[in-house]
Motif scaffolding. Structure first.
Motif, PDB file in Angstrom:
ATOM      1  N   ARG A  39      16.917   6.832  -0.880  1.00  0.00           N
ATOM      2  CA  ARG A  39      16.067   7.761  -1.420  1.00  0.00           C
ATOM      3  C   ARG A  39      15.024   6.908  -2.283  1.00  0.00           C
ATOM      4  O   ARG A  39      15.338   5.955  -2.784  1.00  0.00           O
ATOM      5  CB  ARG A  39      16.531   9.042  -2.185  1.00  0.00           C
ATOM      6  CG  ARG A  39      17.551   9.882  -1.332  1.00  0.00           C
ATOM      7  CD  ARG A  39      16.997  10.641  -0.478  1.00  0.00           C
ATOM      8  NE  ARG A  39      15.977  11.610  -0.829  1.00  0.00           N
ATOM      9  CZ  ARG A  39      15.794  12.672  -1.085  1.00  0.00           C
ATOM     10  NH1 ARG A  39      17.195  13.431  -1.017  1.00  0.00           N
ATOM     11  NH2 ARG A  39      14.969  13.343  -1.233  1.00  0.00           N
ATOM     12  N   VAL A  40      13.981   7.418  -2.241  1.00  0.00           N
ATOM     13  CA  VAL A  40      12.809   6.881  -3.183  1.00  0.00           C
ATOM     14  C   VAL A  40      12.268   7.911  -3.885  1.00  0.00           C
ATOM     15  O   VAL A  40      12.047   9.074  -3.473  1.00  0.00           O
ATOM     16  CB  VAL A  40      11.648   5.987  -2.401  1.00  0.00           C
ATOM     17  CG1 VAL A  40      10.960   7.225  -1.526  1.00  0.00           C
ATOM     18  CG2 VAL A  40      10.730   5.448  -3.439  1.00  0.00           C
ATOM     19  N   ALA A  41      12.095   7.790  -5.328  1.00  0.00           N
ATOM     20  CA  ALA A  41      11.454   8.937  -6.306  1.00  0.00           C
ATOM     21  C   ALA A  41      10.011   7.987  -7.067  1.00  0.00           C
ATOM     22  O   ALA A  41      10.371   6.903  -7.363  1.00  0.00           O
ATOM     23  CB  ALA A  41      12.260   9.185  -7.216  1.00  0.00           C
ATOM     24  N   VAL A  42       9.234   8.793  -7.138  1.00  0.00           N
ATOM     25  CA  VAL A  42       8.039   8.283  -8.107  1.00  0.00           C
ATOM     26  C   VAL A  42       7.868   9.320  -9.152  1.00  0.00           C
ATOM     27  O   VAL A  42       7.626  10.801  -8.935  1.00  0.00           O
ATOM     28  CB  VAL A  42       6.789   8.370  -6.983  1.00  0.00           C
ATOM     29  CG1 VAL A  42       5.518   7.974  -7.970  1.00  0.00           C
ATOM     30  CG2 VAL A  42       7.081   7.417  -5.900  1.00  0.00           C
TER      31      VAL A  42
ATOM     32  N   ALA B 228      11.548   4.581  -8.406  1.00  0.00           N
ATOM     33  CA  ALA B 228      13.144   4.494  -8.327  1.00  0.00           C
ATOM     34  C   ALA B 228      13.564   4.482  -6.746  1.00  0.00           C
ATOM     35  O   ALA B 228      13.438   5.309  -6.093  1.00  0.00           O
ATOM     36  CB  ALA B 228      14.024   5.626  -8.982  1.00  0.00           C
ATOM     37  N   PHE B 229      14.655   3.252  -6.515  1.00  0.00           N
ATOM     38  CA  PHE B 229      15.082   2.956  -5.304  1.00  0.00           C
ATOM     39  C   PHE B 229      16.426   3.486  -5.553  1.00  0.00           C
ATOM     40  O   PHE B 229      17.274   3.111  -6.590  1.00  0.00           O
ATOM     41  CB  PHE B 229      14.963   1.867  -4.834  1.00  0.00           C
ATOM     42  CG  PHE B 229      13.694   1.375  -4.403  1.00  0.00           C
ATOM     43  CD1 PHE B 229      12.724   1.943  -3.466  1.00  0.00           C
ATOM     44  CD2 PHE B 229      13.222   0.277  -5.363  1.00  0.00           C
ATOM     45  CE1 PHE B 229      11.511   1.653  -3.425  1.00  0.00           C
ATOM     46  CE2 PHE B 229      12.009   0.030  -5.107  1.00  0.00           C
ATOM     47  CZ  PHE B 229      10.985   0.497  -4.110  1.00  0.00           C
TER      48      PHE B 229
ATOM     49  N   TRP C  43       8.491   7.620   2.060  1.00  0.00           N
ATOM     50  CA  TRP C  43       8.563   6.237   2.191  1.00  0.00           C
ATOM     51  C   TRP C  43       6.811   5.886   2.325  1.00  0.00           C
ATOM     52  O   TRP C  43       6.402   4.645   2.258  1.00  0.00           O
ATOM     53  CB  TRP C  43       9.175   5.600   3.289  1.00  0.00           C
ATOM     54  CG  TRP C  43      10.698   5.530   2.933  1.00  0.00           C
ATOM     55  CD1 TRP C  43      11.596   6.316   3.214  1.00  0.00           C
ATOM     56  CD2 TRP C  43      11.218   4.537   1.610  1.00  0.00           C
ATOM     57  NE1 TRP C  43      12.770   5.778   2.531  1.00  0.00           N
ATOM     58  CE2 TRP C  43      12.557   4.972   1.592  1.00  0.00           C
ATOM     59  CE3 TRP C  43      10.535   3.778   1.078  1.00  0.00           C
ATOM     60  CZ2 TRP C  43      13.233   4.161   0.647  1.00  0.00           C
ATOM     61  CZ3 TRP C  43      11.340   3.033   0.007  1.00  0.00           C
ATOM     62  CH2 TRP C  43      12.851   3.359  -0.099  1.00  0.00           C
ATOM     63  N   GLY C  44       6.123   6.673   3.290  1.00  0.00           N
ATOM     64  CA  GLY C  44       4.796   6.660   3.532  1.00  0.00           C
ATOM     65  C   GLY C  44       3.588   6.893   2.268  1.00  0.00           C
ATOM     66  O   GLY C  44       2.384   6.519   2.653  1.00  0.00           O
ATOM     67  N   ASP C  45       4.241   7.314   1.374  1.00  0.00           N
ATOM     68  CA  ASP C  45       3.481   7.564   0.150  1.00  0.00           C
ATOM     69  C   ASP C  45       2.996   6.442  -0.405  1.00  0.00           C
ATOM     70  O   ASP C  45       3.435   5.335  -0.589  1.00  0.00           O
ATOM     71  CB  ASP C  45       4.086   8.362  -1.119  1.00  0.00           C
ATOM     72  CG  ASP C  45       4.667   9.807  -0.585  1.00  0.00           C
ATOM     73  OD1 ASP C  45       4.221  10.178   0.499  1.00  0.00           O
ATOM     74  OD2 ASP C  45       5.414  10.449  -1.373  1.00  0.00           O
ATOM     75  N   ALA C  46       1.535   6.561  -0.773  1.00  0.00           N
ATOM     76  CA  ALA C  46       0.831   5.307  -1.673  1.00  0.00           C
ATOM     77  C   ALA C  46       1.594   4.843  -2.812  1.00  0.00           C
ATOM     78  O   ALA C  46       2.021   5.709  -3.703  1.00  0.00           O
ATOM     79  CB  ALA C  46      -0.567   5.850  -1.797  1.00  0.00           C
TER      80      ALA C  46
ATOM     81  N   VAL D 245       0.843  -1.260   0.052  1.00  0.00           N
ATOM     82  CA  VAL D 245       0.148  -0.155  -0.044  1.00  0.00           C
ATOM     83  C   VAL D 245       0.787   1.387   0.015  1.00  0.00           C
ATOM     84  O   VAL D 245       0.340   2.271  -0.356  1.00  0.00           O
ATOM     85  CB  VAL D 245      -1.080   0.126   1.307  1.00  0.00           C
ATOM     86  CG1 VAL D 245      -2.130  -1.097   1.113  1.00  0.00           C
ATOM     87  CG2 VAL D 245      -0.108  -0.076   2.561  1.00  0.00           C
ATOM     88  N   ASP D 246       1.972   1.094   0.475  1.00  0.00           N
ATOM     89  CA  ASP D 246       2.835   2.244   0.509  1.00  0.00           C
ATOM     90  C   ASP D 246       4.430   1.983   0.080  1.00  0.00           C
ATOM     91  O   ASP D 246       4.741   0.814  -0.396  1.00  0.00           O
ATOM     92  CB  ASP D 246       3.204   2.897   1.997  1.00  0.00           C
ATOM     93  CG  ASP D 246       3.735   1.904   3.039  1.00  0.00           C
ATOM     94  OD1 ASP D 246       4.522   1.206   2.637  1.00  0.00           O
ATOM     95  OD2 ASP D 246       3.417   2.382   4.225  1.00  0.00           O
ATOM     96  N   LEU D 247       5.147   3.008  -0.308  1.00  0.00           N
ATOM     97  CA  LEU D 247       6.320   2.648  -0.865  1.00  0.00           C
ATOM     98  C   LEU D 247       7.491   1.840   0.233  1.00  0.00           C
ATOM     99  O   LEU D 247       8.430   1.153  -0.341  1.00  0.00           O
ATOM    100  CB  LEU D 247       7.085   4.128  -1.080  1.00  0.00           C
ATOM    101  CG  LEU D 247       6.553   5.028  -2.289  1.00  0.00           C
ATOM    102  CD1 LEU D 247       7.086   6.091  -2.401  1.00  0.00           C
ATOM    103  CD2 LEU D 247       6.345   4.106  -3.759  1.00  0.00           C
ATOM    104  N   ALA D 248       7.147   1.933   1.441  1.00  0.00           N
ATOM    105  CA  ALA D 248       8.102   1.147   2.394  1.00  0.00           C
ATOM    106  C   ALA D 248       7.807  -0.257   2.220  1.00  0.00           C
ATOM    107  O   ALA D 248       8.542  -1.068   2.113  1.00  0.00           O
ATOM    108  CB  ALA D 248       7.548   1.855   3.649  1.00  0.00           C
TER     109      ALA D 248
END
Length: 80
Positions: free
Chosen positions: A51-54, A72-73, A61-64, A28-31
Motif C-alpha cells: 500500500r502507498v500513502a501520501v 509511506a510504503f 500508484w499512478g498518483d503524481a 512523476v508518479d508513486l510507482a
C-alpha cells in the motif's frame, strides 16, 4: 527534481536500515518513485503487494509525486 520524505514500515524498514529519509526524485508518479527506492535499497516486495500513502491518506500508484509530501510504503503485516 522533487523532494519528498519517505517512510518505511515493517520489513521495508528493516531492509533499508532506516525508518525514513528525505530524497530528491525525478519520478512523476508513486510507482516510479517506488521503483527508484526498490533499486536503491534492494526491496523484494513487488508493488502489487504494498500500500502507498501520501500525507496520511492512502493513494494510488499512478498518483503524481508532489513536492514536500510524506510518502509511506506499507508492506503486508501479519498479526499474532
Amino acid at each position: 527534481m522533487t523532494t519528498v520524505t519517505l517512510l518505511y514500515f515493517a520489513s521495508l524498514r528493516e531492509r533499508a536500515g532506516i525508518a525514513s529519509e528525505t530524497i530528491s526524485t525525478t519520478a512523476v508518479d508513486l510507482a516510479g518513485l517506488y521503483d527508484e527506492v526498490q533499486a536503491r535499497h534492494g526491496f523484494t516486495w513487488p508493488r502489487e503487494h504494498l500500500r502507498v500513502a501520501v500525507d496520511g491518506e492512502f493513494a494510488r500508484w499512478g498518483d503524481a509525486v508532489r513536492a514536500g509530501s510524506e510518502i509511506a510504503f506499507i508492506p503486508p503485516v501479519s498479526g499474532g
